[in-house]
Design a protein around this motif. Structure first.
Motif, PDB file in Angstrom:
ATOM      1  N   GLY A 137       0.796  -1.218   0.000  1.00 54.54           N
ATOM      2  CA  GLY A 137       0.000   0.000   0.000  1.00 54.54           C
ATOM      3  C   GLY A 137       0.831   1.273   0.000  1.00 54.54           C
ATOM      4  N   VAL A 138       2.045   1.187   0.528  1.00 57.12           N
ATOM      5  CA  VAL A 138       2.803   2.425   0.722  1.00 57.12           C
ATOM      6  C   VAL A 138       4.069   2.501  -0.127  1.00 57.12           C
ATOM      7  CG1 VAL A 138       1.940   2.786   3.055  1.00 57.12           C
ATOM      8  CG2 VAL A 138       4.030   1.447   2.700  1.00 57.12           C
ATOM      9  N   LEU A 139       4.246   1.541  -1.012  1.00 54.46           N
ATOM     10  CA  LEU A 139       5.488   1.526  -1.783  1.00 54.46           C
ATOM     11  C   LEU A 139       5.608   2.770  -2.674  1.00 54.46           C
ATOM     12  CD1 LEU A 139       7.999  -0.088  -2.102  1.00 54.46           C
ATOM     13  CD2 LEU A 139       6.913  -1.453  -3.878  1.00 54.46           C
ATOM     14  N   ASP A 140       4.491   3.207  -3.243  1.00 54.03           N
ATOM     15  CA  ASP A 140       4.503   4.435  -4.047  1.00 54.03           C
ATOM     16  C   ASP A 140       5.097   5.581  -3.240  1.00 54.03           C
ATOM     17  OD1 ASP A 140       3.033   2.953  -5.767  1.00 54.03           O
ATOM     18  OD2 ASP A 140       1.535   4.533  -6.165  1.00 54.03           O
ATOM     19  N   SER A 167       9.226  -5.324  -7.369  1.00 56.05           N
ATOM     20  CA  SER A 167       8.152  -4.402  -6.994  1.00 56.05           C
ATOM     21  C   SER A 167       8.609  -2.963  -7.160  1.00 56.05           C
ATOM     22  CB  SER A 167       7.745  -4.620  -5.533  1.00 56.05           C
ATOM     23  OG  SER A 167       7.310  -5.937  -5.352  1.00 56.05           O
ATOM     24  N   VAL A 168       9.869  -2.706  -6.781  1.00 52.55           N
ATOM     25  CA  VAL A 168      10.383  -1.342  -6.904  1.00 52.55           C
ATOM     26  C   VAL A 168      10.420  -0.931  -8.374  1.00 52.55           C
ATOM     27  CG1 VAL A 168      12.378   0.140  -6.533  1.00 52.55           C
ATOM     28  CG2 VAL A 168      11.702  -1.504  -4.770  1.00 52.55           C
ATOM     29  N   TYR A 169      10.921  -1.830  -9.209  1.00 50.39           N
ATOM     30  CA  TYR A 169      10.988  -1.495 -10.641  1.00 50.39           C
ATOM     31  C   TYR A 169       9.585  -1.294 -11.216  1.00 50.39           C
ATOM     32  CZ  TYR A 169      15.992  -2.142 -10.974  1.00 50.39           C
ATOM     33  OH  TYR A 169      17.330  -1.982 -10.829  1.00 50.39           O
ATOM     34  N   GLY A 170       8.655  -2.131 -10.775  1.00 54.26           N
ATOM     35  CA  GLY A 170       7.278  -1.990 -11.245  1.00 54.26           C
ATOM     36  C   GLY A 170       6.665  -0.668 -10.792  1.00 54.26           C
ATOM     37  N   THR A 171       6.963  -0.315  -9.535  1.00 54.88           N
ATOM     38  CA  THR A 171       6.422   0.944  -8.998  1.00 54.88           C
ATOM     39  C   THR A 171       6.991   2.137  -9.767  1.00 54.88           C
ATOM     40  OG1 THR A 171       6.254  -0.080  -6.838  1.00 54.88           O
ATOM     41  CG2 THR A 171       6.169   2.316  -6.912  1.00 54.88           C
ATOM     42  N   ALA A 186       4.583  17.237 -10.879  1.00 57.81           N
ATOM     43  CA  ALA A 186       3.439  16.383 -10.566  1.00 57.81           C
ATOM     44  C   ALA A 186       3.826  15.366  -9.490  1.00 57.81           C
ATOM     45  CB  ALA A 186       2.963  15.671 -11.823  1.00 57.81           C
ATOM     46  N   GLY A 187       5.057  14.872  -9.572  1.00 56.06           N
ATOM     47  CA  GLY A 187       5.542  13.908  -8.592  1.00 56.06           C
ATOM     48  C   GLY A 187       5.634  14.529  -7.206  1.00 56.06           C
ATOM     49  N   ARG A 188       6.112  15.774  -7.167  1.00 56.17           N
ATOM     50  CA  ARG A 188       6.208  16.438  -5.855  1.00 56.17           C
ATOM     51  C   ARG A 188       4.813  16.660  -5.259  1.00 56.17           C
ATOM     52  NH1 ARG A 188      11.254  17.390  -4.959  1.00 56.17           N
ATOM     53  NH2 ARG A 188      12.599  17.452  -6.804  1.00 56.17           N
ATOM     54  N   ASP A 189       3.857  17.059  -6.108  1.00 62.15           N
ATOM     55  CA  ASP A 189       2.467  17.216  -5.640  1.00 62.15           C
ATOM     56  C   ASP A 189       1.949  15.897  -5.083  1.00 62.15           C
ATOM     57  OD1 ASP A 189       2.585  19.786  -6.472  1.00 62.15           O
ATOM     58  OD2 ASP A 189       1.363  19.511  -8.289  1.00 62.15           O
ATOM     59  N   LEU A 190       2.223  14.834  -5.850  1.00 60.58           N
ATOM     60  CA  LEU A 190       1.755  13.510  -5.441  1.00 60.58           C
ATOM     61  C   LEU A 190       2.377  13.116  -4.105  1.00 60.58           C
ATOM     62  CD1 LEU A 190       0.061  11.076  -6.348  1.00 60.58           C
ATOM     63  CD2 LEU A 190       2.100  10.161  -7.460  1.00 60.58           C
ATOM     64  N   LEU A 191       3.671  13.405  -3.968  1.00 64.54           N
ATOM     65  CA  LEU A 191       4.372  13.094  -2.717  1.00 64.54           C
ATOM     66  C   LEU A 191       3.738  13.858  -1.551  1.00 64.54           C
ATOM     67  CD1 LEU A 191       6.675  11.872  -1.056  1.00 64.54           C
ATOM     68  CD2 LEU A 191       8.145  13.736  -1.831  1.00 64.54           C
ATOM     69  N   ALA A 192       3.483  15.166  -1.767  1.00 66.09           N
ATOM     70  CA  ALA A 192       2.904  15.986  -0.689  1.00 66.09           C
ATOM     71  C   ALA A 192       1.534  15.441  -0.292  1.00 66.09           C
ATOM     72  CB  ALA A 192       2.794  17.433  -1.168  1.00 66.09           C
ATOM     73  N   GLU A 193       0.727  15.157  -1.291  1.00 67.49           N
ATOM     74  CA  GLU A 193      -0.631  14.666  -1.054  1.00 67.49           C
ATOM     75  C   GLU A 193      -0.605  13.319  -0.340  1.00 67.49           C
ATOM     76  OE1 GLU A 193      -3.970  13.388  -4.138  1.00 67.49           O
ATOM     77  OE2 GLU A 193      -2.860  15.212  -4.712  1.00 67.49           O
ATOM     78  N   SER A 194       0.263  12.411  -0.836  1.00 67.71           N
ATOM     79  CA  SER A 194       0.344  11.068  -0.252  1.00 67.71           C
ATOM     80  C   SER A 194       0.898  11.135   1.170  1.00 67.71           C
ATOM     81  CB  SER A 194       1.250  10.166  -1.095  1.00 67.71           C
ATOM     82  OG  SER A 194       0.805  10.115  -2.413  1.00 67.71           O
ATOM     83  N   THR A 195       1.826  12.049   1.375  1.00 70.22           N
ATOM     84  CA  THR A 195       2.384  12.202   2.717  1.00 70.22           C
ATOM     85  C   THR A 195       1.273  12.589   3.700  1.00 70.22           C
ATOM     86  OG1 THR A 195       4.434  12.977   1.718  1.00 70.22           O
ATOM     87  CG2 THR A 195       4.175  13.377   4.075  1.00 70.22           C
ATOM     88  N   LYS A 196       0.433  13.534   3.256  1.00 72.85           N
ATOM     89  CA  LYS A 196      -0.678  13.990   4.096  1.00 72.85           C
ATOM     90  C   LYS A 196      -1.621  12.817   4.402  1.00 72.85           C
ATOM     91  CE  LYS A 196      -4.163  17.659   3.882  1.00 72.85           C
ATOM     92  NZ  LYS A 196      -5.234  17.127   3.018  1.00 72.85           N
ATOM     93  N   THR A 197      -1.964  12.075   3.352  1.00 68.66           N
ATOM     94  CA  THR A 197      -2.844  10.915   3.523  1.00 68.66           C
ATOM     95  C   THR A 197      -2.227   9.920   4.501  1.00 68.66           C
ATOM     96  OG1 THR A 197      -3.446  11.205   1.207  1.00 68.66           O
ATOM     97  CG2 THR A 197      -4.152   9.164   2.262  1.00 68.66           C
ATOM     98  N   TRP A 198      -0.931   9.666   4.318  1.00 68.07           N
ATOM     99  CA  TRP A 198      -0.252   8.697   5.186  1.00 68.07           C
ATOM    100  C   TRP A 198      -0.263   9.165   6.638  1.00 68.07           C
ATOM    101  CZ3 TRP A 198       1.213   4.066   6.233  1.00 68.07           C
ATOM    102  CH2 TRP A 198       2.126   3.861   7.268  1.00 68.07           C
TER     103      TRP A 198
END
Lengths: 405, 111
Positions: free
Chosen positions: B9-12, B45-49, B80-92
């Motif tokens: 769930g958290v590999l991304d 899994s890392v390569y797939g992610t 976009a990746g940084r946005d995703l990171l910020a958003e996912s961090t908040k969710t986490w």
């Protein structure tokens, strides 16, 4: 990096790619680039002697690796393998099975006949041996690889038998080294197959098999292009970055060329058997047969003059053993058939001078009498004989000047 | 508890996090995750992610020639990746806080 390492990594990458073969080509290409890089790193970590088994201990089987990657990447579940390869692989399987059996049968029969009658160097026998050698060679080249083509071959009962022989061979102390040595000859094979492909192409286009190297500029260009293409293809294949039709070309091309290689080598070494294999009727290349000057230009007719400079006609010529000298190349004889002359008049074909074909400026050809065909006419210029009836030579014609020497 | 299930769930988020400060090639990312304590993470899994994040538009990729071997394909975060990171961090964080609170409440009740 030695061969075993490279090959173990390459075959692992190959197997991963095959397990992902249902994905779009460009996606597979990207993934395989990553996986190849990954395998290099893992190889380096595992040290110098990593085998496929060591790789699988570390990363799981290629299929597990592919499934894990697929799940993480959000690719659809691996379904049926793309059927695009199915038909050609099925055909290859069929051909390999039956050609190799037929080849083995012919080779065995030839061996028996050899003890009875001496060497049976018939084209069928040579081709039979060629097929057996080719099939073995192809198998040695693919044995360390996994993937579609190799697995199709491995499933064949004949190949399993050979595999058990090779396993027994590699169990011996020198066996593994021998197989590794053969695999290390791959770059030589890339060049050899380019050469064979060029020869086959040239023969298909109606040219002569040129041994060892084609002499015409176009053929040399073809050979160079084939060599570059073949090495490129080979390097891609070793790295495991060939997909789709390119991979199919590589696998099918290898299969065909390994079978043709021994055949071309044998035939190139013997122009007689080449002629009888490829042509129903003997085919004579002007530059090759008959009398020649030392500079390689063909002698097409002989004109004899007596000591007074008069042209002699209807002269029969023999060599020191009494054999008629009739091995003078004839280029364009059809129109001279009804002229008697060398063809009808001299049953042995050693009557000179022969009638000859001349071409008019408008492009038509006609058969002329021997005296008219002579570069000097009926009498040699500057001789004591009275001027003849034949045409005078045109001044400055290079061929005639050369003849005068 | 099987950590590999949790990782899924958290590999991304983990991959985005190790790429936050510097770009890395595939195996680099694997090593950084292991060094960070995620020892159970699977290489594939890392390569797939990485491929998935790339296809989703969160990563850029470029090839760097290497002296000692083949070229390396580097991955890095884009906007976009940084946005995703910020958003996912908040969710986490919200999720982790909720879980922590839940576990502490449970612990008190048990006690």
């Amino acid at each position: 990096m030695n061969t075993i390492q490279t090959t173990a990594a390459a075959s692992y990458v190959d197997a991963v790619r095959d397990a992902l073969a249902d994905l779009p080509d460009d996606e597979v290409a990207e993934v395989v680039e990553d996986v190849a890089e990954h395998l290099e790193q893992v190889m380096a970590e595992l040290g110098g002697d990593a085998s496929e088994a060591a790789l699988e201990d570390r990363l799981g089987t290629p299929e597990q690796y592919a499934a894990e990657l697929r799940a993480a990447a959000g690719f659809p579940e691996g379904g049926v393998r793309r059927s695009r390869m199915a038909a050609p692989l099925g055909l290859m399987r069929f051909l390999v099975t039956w050609l190799s059996r037929a080849g083995a049968a012919v080779a065995a029969l030839g061996l028996v006949l050899m003890f009875a009658d001496g060497p049976p160097l018939t084209p069928a026998y040579l081709l039979g041996c060629a097929v057996v050698l080719g099939a073995l060679g192809e198998w040695v080249l693919v044995r360390r690889r996994s993937g579609d083509a190799a697995s199709v071959l491995r499933e064949l009962p004949d190949v399993r038998r050979v595999e058990s022989w090779i396993a027994a061979l590699t169990a011996k102390p020198w066996g593994a080294a021998t197989v590794d040595f053969v695999v290390s000859l791959r770059p030589a094979w890339w060049l050899l197959r380019a050469w064979v492909a060029t020869q086959v192409l040239l023969v298909a286009l109606g040219a002569r098999l040129a041994f060892p190297v084609p002499r015409t500029p176009i053929a040399m260009v073809v050979l160079a292009a084939a060599a570059i293409g073949s090495v490129w293809l080979g390097r891609q294949a070793v790295r495991g970055t060939l997909f789709g039709w390119r991979r199919l070309v590589q696998v099918a091309g290898n299969a065909v060329l390994t079978v043709l290689t021994p055949a071309v080598l044998v035939l190139a070494g013997s122009s007689d058997s080449y002629l009888s294999v490829w042509y129903d009727e003997p085919y004579y290349e002007p530059d090759y047969y008959g009398l020649h000057h030392n500079d390689g230009s063909a002698i097409l007719n002989l004109f004899l003059y007596d000591e007074d400079g008069r042209l002699l006609e209807g002269v029969r010529i023999y060599d020191q053993d009494g054999r008629p000298v009739d091995n003078v190349e004839v280029w364009d004889w059809a129109e001279c058939l009804d002229q008697g002359g060398w063809y009808a008049g001299g049953a042995q074909g050693n009557v000179f001078p022969r009638p000859a074909i001349v071409y008019t400026e408008s492009g038509f050809s006609r058969c002329v009498d021997p005296a008219d065909a002579s570069p000097f006419g009926f009498t040699l210029p500057g001789s004591s004989a009275p001027a003849g009836v034949g045409p005078e030579p045109a001044a400055g014609d290079p061929e005639r000047l050369e003849f005068e020497k | 508890m099987d950590t590999s299930q949790l990782l899924k769930g958290v590999l991304d988020l983990a991959v985005l996090a190790v790429l936050r400060d510097s770009d890395g090639y595939g195996y680099d990312v694997v090593r950084r995750l292991r060094a960070a304590g995620l020892t159970d993470v699977g290489d594939a899994s890392v390569y797939g992610t990485l491929r998935r994040l790339y296809r989703a538009g969160g990563l850029t990729t470029y090839v760097v020639p290497s002296d000692e071997g083949p070229h390396r394909k580097y991955y890095g975060l884009n906007a976009a990746g940084r946005d995703l990171l910020a958003e996912s961090t908040k969710t986490w964080r919200e999720f982790a806080d909720a879980m922590t609170a839940l576990l502490e409440t449970g612990a008190k009740e048990v006690a």
